[in-house]
Design a protein around this motif. Sequence first.
Motif, PDB file in Angstrom:
ATOM      1  N   PRO A 137       0.804  -1.234   0.000  1.00  0.00           N
ATOM      2  CA  PRO A 137       0.000   0.000   0.000  1.00  0.00           C
ATOM      3  C   PRO A 137       0.832   1.278   0.000  1.00  0.00           C
ATOM      4  N   ARG A 138       1.907   1.329   0.804  1.00  0.00           N
ATOM      5  CA  ARG A 138       2.703   2.563   0.859  1.00  0.00           C
ATOM      6  C   ARG A 138       3.425   2.806  -0.467  1.00  0.00           C
ATOM      7  N   TYR A 139       3.858   1.730  -1.139  1.00  0.00           N
ATOM      8  CA  TYR A 139       4.530   1.877  -2.426  1.00  0.00           C
ATOM      9  C   TYR A 139       3.530   2.281  -3.508  1.00  0.00           C
ATOM     10  N   ARG A 140       2.337   1.695  -3.447  1.00  0.00           N
ATOM     11  CA  ARG A 140       1.306   2.052  -4.419  1.00  0.00           C
ATOM     12  C   ARG A 140       0.966   3.533  -4.327  1.00  0.00           C
ATOM     13  N   GLN A 141       0.833   4.032  -3.109  1.00  0.00           N
ATOM     14  CA  GLN A 141       0.531   5.451  -2.913  1.00  0.00           C
ATOM     15  C   GLN A 141       1.636   6.339  -3.487  1.00  0.00           C
ATOM     16  N   LEU A 142       2.878   5.952  -3.271  1.00  0.00           N
ATOM     17  CA  LEU A 142       4.007   6.745  -3.761  1.00  0.00           C
ATOM     18  C   LEU A 142       4.078   6.735  -5.280  1.00  0.00           C
ATOM     19  N   ILE A 143       3.846   5.578  -5.891  1.00  0.00           N
ATOM     20  CA  ILE A 143       3.867   5.492  -7.348  1.00  0.00           C
ATOM     21  C   ILE A 143       2.769   6.363  -7.947  1.00  0.00           C
ATOM     22  N   ILE A 144       1.584   6.322  -7.352  1.00  0.00           N
ATOM     23  CA  ILE A 144       0.471   7.132  -7.861  1.00  0.00           C
ATOM     24  C   ILE A 144       0.794   8.623  -7.746  1.00  0.00           C
ATOM     25  N   LEU A 145       1.300   9.026  -6.590  1.00  0.00           N
ATOM     26  CA  LEU A 145       1.620  10.438  -6.388  1.00  0.00           C
ATOM     27  C   LEU A 145       2.726  10.895  -7.322  1.00  0.00           C
ATOM     28  N   ARG A 146       3.747  10.070  -7.491  1.00  0.00           N
ATOM     29  CA  ARG A 146       4.917  10.486  -8.269  1.00  0.00           C
ATOM     30  C   ARG A 146       4.685  10.407  -9.777  1.00  0.00           C
ATOM     31  N   SER A 152       6.065  16.456  -6.954  1.00  0.00           N
ATOM     32  CA  SER A 152       7.508  16.480  -6.740  1.00  0.00           C
ATOM     33  C   SER A 152       7.829  15.733  -5.455  1.00  0.00           C
ATOM     34  N   TYR A 153       9.091  15.421  -5.242  1.00  0.00           N
ATOM     35  CA  TYR A 153       9.499  14.761  -3.998  1.00  0.00           C
ATOM     36  C   TYR A 153       9.131  15.631  -2.794  1.00  0.00           C
ATOM     37  N   GLU A 154       9.360  16.919  -2.915  1.00  0.00           N
ATOM     38  CA  GLU A 154       9.071  17.838  -1.819  1.00  0.00           C
ATOM     39  C   GLU A 154       7.573  17.882  -1.525  1.00  0.00           C
ATOM     40  N   GLU A 155       6.758  17.887  -2.573  1.00  0.00           N
ATOM     41  CA  GLU A 155       5.311  17.917  -2.383  1.00  0.00           C
ATOM     42  C   GLU A 155       4.807  16.631  -1.731  1.00  0.00           C
ATOM     43  N   ILE A 156       5.409  15.503  -2.124  1.00  0.00           N
ATOM     44  CA  ILE A 156       5.019  14.228  -1.521  1.00  0.00           C
ATOM     45  C   ILE A 156       5.391  14.216  -0.044  1.00  0.00           C
ATOM     46  N   ALA A 157       6.602  14.704   0.256  1.00  0.00           N
ATOM     47  CA  ALA A 157       7.045  14.750   1.653  1.00  0.00           C
ATOM     48  C   ALA A 157       6.085  15.591   2.491  1.00  0.00           C
ATOM     49  N   THR A 166      13.371  10.113   3.511  1.00  0.00           N
ATOM     50  CA  THR A 166      12.562   8.894   3.581  1.00  0.00           C
ATOM     51  C   THR A 166      11.728   8.736   2.316  1.00  0.00           C
ATOM     52  N   VAL A 167      11.169   9.850   1.851  1.00  0.00           N
ATOM     53  CA  VAL A 167      10.378   9.817   0.619  1.00  0.00           C
ATOM     54  C   VAL A 167      11.226   9.331  -0.550  1.00  0.00           C
ATOM     55  N   THR A 169      13.955   7.521  -0.514  1.00  0.00           N
ATOM     56  CA  THR A 169      14.315   6.111  -0.344  1.00  0.00           C
ATOM     57  C   THR A 169      13.140   5.199  -0.689  1.00  0.00           C
ATOM     58  N   GLN A 170      11.957   5.555  -0.213  1.00  0.00           N
ATOM     59  CA  GLN A 170      10.799   4.697  -0.452  1.00  0.00           C
ATOM     60  C   GLN A 170      10.342   4.752  -1.903  1.00  0.00           C
ATOM     61  N   ILE A 171      10.482   5.901  -2.546  1.00  0.00           N
ATOM     62  CA  ILE A 171      10.136   5.976  -3.964  1.00  0.00           C
ATOM     63  C   ILE A 171      11.111   5.133  -4.779  1.00  0.00           C
ATOM     64  N   HIS A 172      12.374   5.136  -4.381  1.00  0.00           N
ATOM     65  CA  HIS A 172      13.360   4.292  -5.058  1.00  0.00           C
ATOM     66  C   HIS A 172      12.941   2.822  -4.963  1.00  0.00           C
ATOM     67  N   ARG A 173      12.536   2.376  -3.783  1.00  0.00           N
ATOM     68  CA  ARG A 173      12.119   0.991  -3.605  1.00  0.00           C
ATOM     69  C   ARG A 173      10.820   0.699  -4.358  1.00  0.00           C
ATOM     70  N   ALA A 174       9.900   1.645  -4.313  1.00  0.00           N
ATOM     71  CA  ALA A 174       8.626   1.464  -5.022  1.00  0.00           C
ATOM     72  C   ALA A 174       8.863   1.371  -6.523  1.00  0.00           C
ATOM     73  N   ARG A 175       9.778   2.188  -7.015  1.00  0.00           N
ATOM     74  CA  ARG A 175      10.100   2.189  -8.449  1.00  0.00           C
ATOM     75  C   ARG A 175      10.701   0.850  -8.865  1.00  0.00           C
ATOM     76  N   GLU A 176      11.565   0.298  -8.032  1.00  0.00           N
ATOM     77  CA  GLU A 176      12.157  -1.002  -8.326  1.00  0.00           C
ATOM     78  C   GLU A 176      11.086  -2.093  -8.390  1.00  0.00           C
ATOM     79  N   GLN A 177      10.160  -2.062  -7.432  1.00  0.00           N
ATOM     80  CA  GLN A 177       9.096  -3.054  -7.415  1.00  0.00           C
ATOM     81  C   GLN A 177       8.208  -2.923  -8.654  1.00  0.00           C
ATOM     82  N   MET A 178       7.901  -1.699  -9.049  1.00  0.00           N
ATOM     83  CA  MET A 178       7.055  -1.486 -10.222  1.00  0.00           C
ATOM     84  C   MET A 178       7.756  -1.980 -11.477  1.00  0.00           C
ATOM     85  N   CYS A 179       9.043  -1.704 -11.610  1.00  0.00           N
ATOM     86  CA  CYS A 179       9.800  -2.178 -12.772  1.00  0.00           C
ATOM     87  C   CYS A 179       9.772  -3.698 -12.843  1.00  0.00           C
ATOM     88  N   LYS A 180       9.933  -4.329 -11.686  1.00  0.00           N
ATOM     89  CA  LYS A 180       9.943  -5.789 -11.628  1.00  0.00           C
ATOM     90  C   LYS A 180       8.608  -6.356 -12.103  1.00  0.00           C
TER      91      LYS A 180
END
Length: 202
Positions: A137-146, A152-157, A166-167, A169-180
């Motif tokens: 859920p947290r990664y899905r939210q970040l992918i949708i926002l980004r 922007s990263y600042e707006e998400i934060a 933290t934003v 780092t988590q967007i980096h992880r979310a992006r990796e999961q989405m690519c996979k």
Amino acid sequence: MEIADYIVADDRRLVELSLAGDEFAFEYLFDRYRDAIRRLFVQRLGGAVTDADDLLQETFIKVFINLYRYSADYTFGQWVYTIARNTFIDFMRRRQEELPIDERFSSPVSPAPTPEESVINQQRRAQIESHLDRLAPRYRQLIILRFFEEYSYEEIAEKLAMPLGTVKTQIHRAREQMCKLIIRGDEDQTISLQPPKNKDQN
């Protein structure tokens, strides 16, 4: 399709297959431009390989999400490089607020879709939503926002009341999961943007 069919198919045919849900077609399609885009990022970043790989992943996701917007009035390569350049400019703007505004590079506007294209777009959205549903859920939210709402990263934060670091780092992880998930739809597979394997071996 056989592997040879993907290799010899032109970009437009691979786009059609990708929009119809063929993830192997998308992998072969993006792979045609992957190395050149990565070299461009590495060159522009003065050899910063990690940042270049991050930008490549971000470009990969943006191309996948926005594929239905591609217009055959332009070559697919032109369209992909437009997205790559926009991604790079956005990255540099985050580093340097004084980046000249006239360096923005607008994507070509596609004409209104035909009824047939609208059906394909609906299928595409269902495919993307399926990938999103498989994210935490947290990664899905970040992918949708980004990537969908283009925060922007600042707006998400600010929106999520999270530290900027933290934003990122988590967007980096979310992006990796989405690519996979885009590449194979298998959440247990190692992330890779390398040339696709023979699907008969998977």
